[in-house]
Design a protein around this motif. Structure first.
Motif, PDB file in Angstrom:
ATOM      1  N   GLY A 170       0.833  -1.196   0.000  1.00  0.00           N
ATOM      2  CA  GLY A 170       0.000   0.000   0.000  1.00  0.00           C
ATOM      3  C   GLY A 170       0.867   1.245   0.000  1.00  0.00           C
ATOM      4  O   GLY A 170       1.808   1.355  -0.783  1.00  0.00           O
ATOM      5  N   CYS A 171       0.571   2.172   0.878  1.00  0.00           N
ATOM      6  CA  CYS A 171       1.411   3.361   0.994  1.00  0.00           C
ATOM      7  C   CYS A 171       1.549   3.742   2.459  1.00  0.00           C
ATOM      8  O   CYS A 171       0.683   3.429   3.287  1.00  0.00           O
ATOM      9  CB  CYS A 171       0.869   4.529   0.165  1.00  0.00           C
ATOM     10  N   VAL A 172       2.638   4.394   2.763  1.00  0.00           N
ATOM     11  CA  VAL A 172       2.919   4.816   4.132  1.00  0.00           C
ATOM     12  C   VAL A 172       3.033   6.335   4.160  1.00  0.00           C
ATOM     13  O   VAL A 172       3.544   6.954   3.223  1.00  0.00           O
ATOM     14  CB  VAL A 172       4.200   4.161   4.670  1.00  0.00           C
ATOM     15  N   ILE A 173       2.531   6.924   5.226  1.00  0.00           N
ATOM     16  CA  ILE A 173       2.470   8.380   5.346  1.00  0.00           C
ATOM     17  C   ILE A 173       3.252   8.816   6.586  1.00  0.00           C
ATOM     18  O   ILE A 173       3.093   8.250   7.664  1.00  0.00           O
ATOM     19  CB  ILE A 173       1.011   8.863   5.439  1.00  0.00           C
ATOM     20  N   SER A 174       4.096   9.809   6.416  1.00  0.00           N
ATOM     21  CA  SER A 174       4.843  10.407   7.510  1.00  0.00           C
ATOM     22  C   SER A 174       4.638  11.909   7.490  1.00  0.00           C
ATOM     23  O   SER A 174       4.465  12.507   6.422  1.00  0.00           O
ATOM     24  CB  SER A 174       6.334  10.098   7.402  1.00  0.00           C
ATOM     25  N   VAL A 175       4.682  12.513   8.656  1.00  0.00           N
ATOM     26  CA  VAL A 175       4.591  13.974   8.776  1.00  0.00           C
ATOM     27  C   VAL A 175       5.727  14.438   9.680  1.00  0.00           C
ATOM     28  O   VAL A 175       5.899  13.922  10.790  1.00  0.00           O
ATOM     29  CB  VAL A 175       3.232  14.418   9.351  1.00  0.00           C
ATOM     30  N   PHE A 176       6.506  15.414   9.202  1.00  0.00           N
ATOM     31  CA  PHE A 176       7.647  15.918   9.955  1.00  0.00           C
ATOM     32  C   PHE A 176       7.525  17.419  10.174  1.00  0.00           C
ATOM     33  O   PHE A 176       7.019  18.145   9.313  1.00  0.00           O
ATOM     34  CB  PHE A 176       8.951  15.634   9.214  1.00  0.00           C
ATOM     35  N   CYS A 177       8.000  17.847  11.323  1.00  0.00           N
ATOM     36  CA  CYS A 177       8.111  19.270  11.638  1.00  0.00           C
ATOM     37  C   CYS A 177       9.527  19.713  11.281  1.00  0.00           C
ATOM     38  O   CYS A 177      10.494  19.209  11.856  1.00  0.00           O
ATOM     39  CB  CYS A 177       7.809  19.504  13.117  1.00  0.00           C
ATOM     40  N   THR A 192      -7.231  10.970   8.846  1.00  0.00           N
ATOM     41  CA  THR A 192      -8.409  10.111   8.688  1.00  0.00           C
ATOM     42  C   THR A 192      -8.543   9.707   7.227  1.00  0.00           C
ATOM     43  O   THR A 192      -8.373  10.536   6.328  1.00  0.00           O
ATOM     44  CB  THR A 192      -9.688  10.855   9.125  1.00  0.00           C
ATOM     45  N   PHE A 193      -8.834   8.439   7.014  1.00  0.00           N
ATOM     46  CA  PHE A 193      -9.048   7.924   5.656  1.00  0.00           C
ATOM     47  C   PHE A 193     -10.283   7.047   5.644  1.00  0.00           C
ATOM     48  O   PHE A 193     -10.506   6.247   6.557  1.00  0.00           O
ATOM     49  CB  PHE A 193      -7.836   7.104   5.191  1.00  0.00           C
ATOM     50  N   SER A 194     -11.096   7.201   4.607  1.00  0.00           N
ATOM     51  CA  SER A 194     -12.292   6.368   4.470  1.00  0.00           C
ATOM     52  C   SER A 194     -12.463   5.934   3.017  1.00  0.00           C
ATOM     53  O   SER A 194     -12.101   6.660   2.089  1.00  0.00           O
ATOM     54  CB  SER A 194     -13.541   7.134   4.924  1.00  0.00           C
ATOM     55  N   PHE A 195     -13.014   4.733   2.871  1.00  0.00           N
ATOM     56  CA  PHE A 195     -13.230   4.154   1.539  1.00  0.00           C
ATOM     57  C   PHE A 195     -14.641   3.581   1.485  1.00  0.00           C
ATOM     58  O   PHE A 195     -15.073   2.883   2.396  1.00  0.00           O
ATOM     59  CB  PHE A 195     -12.195   3.042   1.300  1.00  0.00           C
ATOM     60  N   TRP A 196     -15.339   3.905   0.410  1.00  0.00           N
ATOM     61  CA  TRP A 196     -16.701   3.391   0.224  1.00  0.00           C
ATOM     62  C   TRP A 196     -16.894   3.171  -1.269  1.00  0.00           C
ATOM     63  O   TRP A 196     -16.942   4.098  -2.050  1.00  0.00           O
ATOM     64  CB  TRP A 196     -17.709   4.398   0.744  1.00  0.00           C
ATOM     65  N   LEU A 228      -1.775   2.859   4.683  1.00  0.00           N
ATOM     66  CA  LEU A 228      -3.010   2.623   3.943  1.00  0.00           C
ATOM     67  C   LEU A 228      -2.872   1.343   3.126  1.00  0.00           C
ATOM     68  O   LEU A 228      -1.948   1.219   2.320  1.00  0.00           O
ATOM     69  CB  LEU A 228      -3.308   3.792   2.999  1.00  0.00           C
ATOM     70  N   PRO A 229      -3.778   0.359   3.295  1.00  0.00           N
ATOM     71  CA  PRO A 229      -3.718  -0.870   2.492  1.00  0.00           C
ATOM     72  C   PRO A 229      -3.986  -0.565   1.015  1.00  0.00           C
ATOM     73  O   PRO A 229      -4.848   0.256   0.688  1.00  0.00           O
ATOM     74  CB  PRO A 229      -4.846  -1.728   3.088  1.00  0.00           C
ATOM     75  N   ARG A 230      -3.247  -1.215   0.141  1.00  0.00           N
ATOM     76  CA  ARG A 230      -3.379  -0.956  -1.283  1.00  0.00           C
ATOM     77  C   ARG A 230      -4.784  -1.259  -1.802  1.00  0.00           C
ATOM     78  O   ARG A 230      -5.259  -0.599  -2.736  1.00  0.00           O
ATOM     79  CB  ARG A 230      -2.342  -1.786  -2.053  1.00  0.00           C
ATOM     80  N   PHE A 231      -5.461  -2.203  -1.202  1.00  0.00           N
ATOM     81  CA  PHE A 231      -6.789  -2.593  -1.670  1.00  0.00           C
ATOM     82  C   PHE A 231      -7.765  -1.420  -1.665  1.00  0.00           C
ATOM     83  O   PHE A 231      -8.685  -1.367  -2.490  1.00  0.00           O
ATOM     84  CB  PHE A 231      -7.333  -3.719  -0.785  1.00  0.00           C
ATOM     85  N   TYR A 232      -7.570  -0.471  -0.758  1.00  0.00           N
ATOM     86  CA  TYR A 232      -8.526   0.632  -0.612  1.00  0.00           C
ATOM     87  C   TYR A 232      -8.090   1.915  -1.299  1.00  0.00           C
ATOM     88  O   TYR A 232      -8.761   2.945  -1.188  1.00  0.00           O
ATOM     89  CB  TYR A 232      -8.760   0.923   0.873  1.00  0.00           C
TER      90      TYR A 232
END
Length: 271
Positions: A170-177, A192-196, A228-232
């Motif tokens: 999937g993908c990975v998310i990082s946030v840096f100051c 927040t992430f949502s899939f429908w 985040l899983p790639r499927f979504y």
């Protein structure tokens, strides 16, 4: 009667000329700490019989030299990055450990640019054309789930980078100051992430501290904070991002707006 001669130590403020570099100042510093010893008192045999006059003279000279050194004003080494502060030689190191103009670095592997965070933010936009968002603490904004760098600037001009990297799962998310001195994290990020889609629904959220970095070693690769899983994930996927000060969450603002984020994210696409 002629006026008394001016004291050689009546200096108000000296500014170190460009020729008077740090090595010259260190030389003066060494002289400050050396006491003049008369040959008469150099020998332990003559110590008791030696006059104290040379000692008094050396003390006066040392105090005068001390005043000279303290009067010399040297610029911060971050002058070229915008700092206009001048301090005494002995205070400069203390100032530079906290100077807000100390450089941070461009994380792009082919770029050697370094500057204060304000100039660095401009560099990201004009040279690398990375997407930019101006945010307010406690208020959410949407961002596309696309690999790369997203520049974020808060209401107090704090610079953040949100990094999305693609992985087989999937993908990975990082946030840096991004700030000039590595300190304890003072900001938090809520994602927040949502899939429908086709009656399939998935939602996930996380809140974490944004680690501090100068980016001197490029982007840290071992701090993936949201997965985040790639499927979504599809081409229209978005996340809802909220930056917060670490002192606490602004409930009165974020709760209402957060509900709007949830309602829009949870709705089927196209509605």
């Amino acid at each position: 009667m002629a006026p008394p001669p001016a004291s050689p130590w009546s200096l108000r403020s000296w500014t170190a000329p460009s020729a008077l570099g740090p090595y010259s100042l260190r030389f003066f510093s060494v002289l400050w700490d050396i006491s003049y010893v008369h040959p008469a008192v150099a020998s332990s045999k003559n110590l008791r019989n030696a006059t104290t006059a040379p000692v008094k003279a050396s003390t006066t000279a040392a105090m005068g030299l001390k005043k000279i050194i303290e009067s010399i004003q040297v610029p911060c080494s971050n002058t070229k990055y915008g700092c206009s502060m001048k301090t005494s030689y002995y205070e400069r190191a203390g100032h530079e450990t906290k100077c807000r103009y100390a450089p941070c670095f461009c994380p792009d592997s082919g770029c050697s640019f370094s500057a204060s965070t304000g100039l660095l933010q401009e560099h990201f936009s004009t040279e690398h054309h990375w997407p930019f968002t101006k945010c307010k603490y406690g208020w959410c904004f949407y961002a596309d789930v696309k690999e790369g760098v997203h520049v974020i600037s808060s209401e107090d001009e704090q610079l953040f980078l949100r990094i999305i990297a693609s992985e087989p799962f999937g993908c990975v998310i990082s946030v840096f100051c991004v700030q000039p001195h590595d300190t304890e994290p003072k900001s938090r990020c809520a994602v927040t992430f949502s899939f429908w889609k086709n009656n399939s629904y998935h939602s996930q959220s996380s809140e974490f501290q944004a680690p501090s970095t100068t980016l001197s070693d490029s982007i840290p690769r071992d701090r993936f904070l949201f997965i985040l899983p790639r499927f979504y994930i599809d081409e229209d996927s978005r996340i809802c991002v909220t930056m917060k000060k670490d002192s606490g969450f602004q409930h009165e603002k974020t709760d209402t707006l957060g509900a709007d984020c949830y309602s829009s994210l949870f709705s089927p696409k196209g509605k």
